[in-house]
Design an enzyme around this catalytic site. Structure first.
Site, PDB file in Angstrom:
ATOM      1  N   PHE A  91       2.095  -4.543   5.826  1.00 49.43           N
ATOM      2  CA  PHE A  91       3.046  -5.347   5.061  1.00 49.43           C
ATOM      3  C   PHE A  91       3.276  -4.723   3.695  1.00 49.43           C
ATOM      4  CE2 PHE A  91       1.341  -8.179   8.198  1.00 49.43           C
ATOM      5  CZ  PHE A  91       2.432  -8.951   8.583  1.00 49.43           C
ATOM      6  N   CYS A  92       4.542  -4.708   3.268  1.00 50.56           N
ATOM      7  CA  CYS A  92       4.891  -4.269   1.916  1.00 50.56           C
ATOM      8  C   CYS A  92       6.108  -5.082   1.480  1.00 50.56           C
ATOM      9  CB  CYS A  92       5.155  -2.761   1.851  1.00 50.56           C
ATOM     10  SG  CYS A  92       6.654  -2.226   2.665  1.00 50.56           S
ATOM     11  N   ASP A  93       6.748  -4.666   0.402  1.00 48.69           N
ATOM     12  CA  ASP A  93       7.882  -5.437  -0.104  1.00 48.69           C
ATOM     13  C   ASP A  93       8.959  -5.644   0.953  1.00 48.69           C
ATOM     14  OD1 ASP A  93       7.076  -6.187  -2.625  1.00 48.69           O
ATOM     15  OD2 ASP A  93       7.784  -4.342  -3.556  1.00 48.69           O
TER      16      ASP A  93
END
Length: 108
Positions: free
Chosen positions: A8-10
């Site tokens: 998960f990231c932005d």
């Protein structure tokens, strides 16, 4: 049984590159894994729908680590942060190895 390692990231964009490299390493070694990347805003939706075995955060959202641990505690899933050097080098093998260790150590 396939182990699901979700990053998960932005926006799920930059982590999708490292996810692909991790998946390639897993495929090369005939590991039963699925590595995918998603935007952090979809965390609960992904947890509900896909039941991952491991959640990894991209270095750019490491500040959300404690919040993410709280958000996933009812799902009984380990949470880790991808090492920024491994991430910068796009070292799928190292990140995959660390995620496997994280899952083995995790006891809910």
């Amino acid at each position: 049984m396939v182990k699901k390692i979700y990053l998960f990231c932005d926006n799920g964009m930059s982590t999708s590159m490292i996810a692909k490299k991790m998946q390639d390493v897993g495929d090369k070694h005939k590991l039963s894994i699925e590595v995918k990347a998603f935007p952090i805003r979809n965390l609960e939706k992904i947890l509900d729908e896909k039941n991952p075995d491991c959640v990894l955060l991209g270095p750019q959202v490491r500040h959300l680590f404690e919040d993410t641990k709280n958000r996933v505690k009812d799902y009984n899933v380990p949470v880790g942060v991808i090492d920024s050097v491994d991430y910068g080098m796009m070292d799928g093998e190292k990140v995959l190895k660390k995620s496997i260790v994280l899952m083995k150590k995790y006891k809910g």
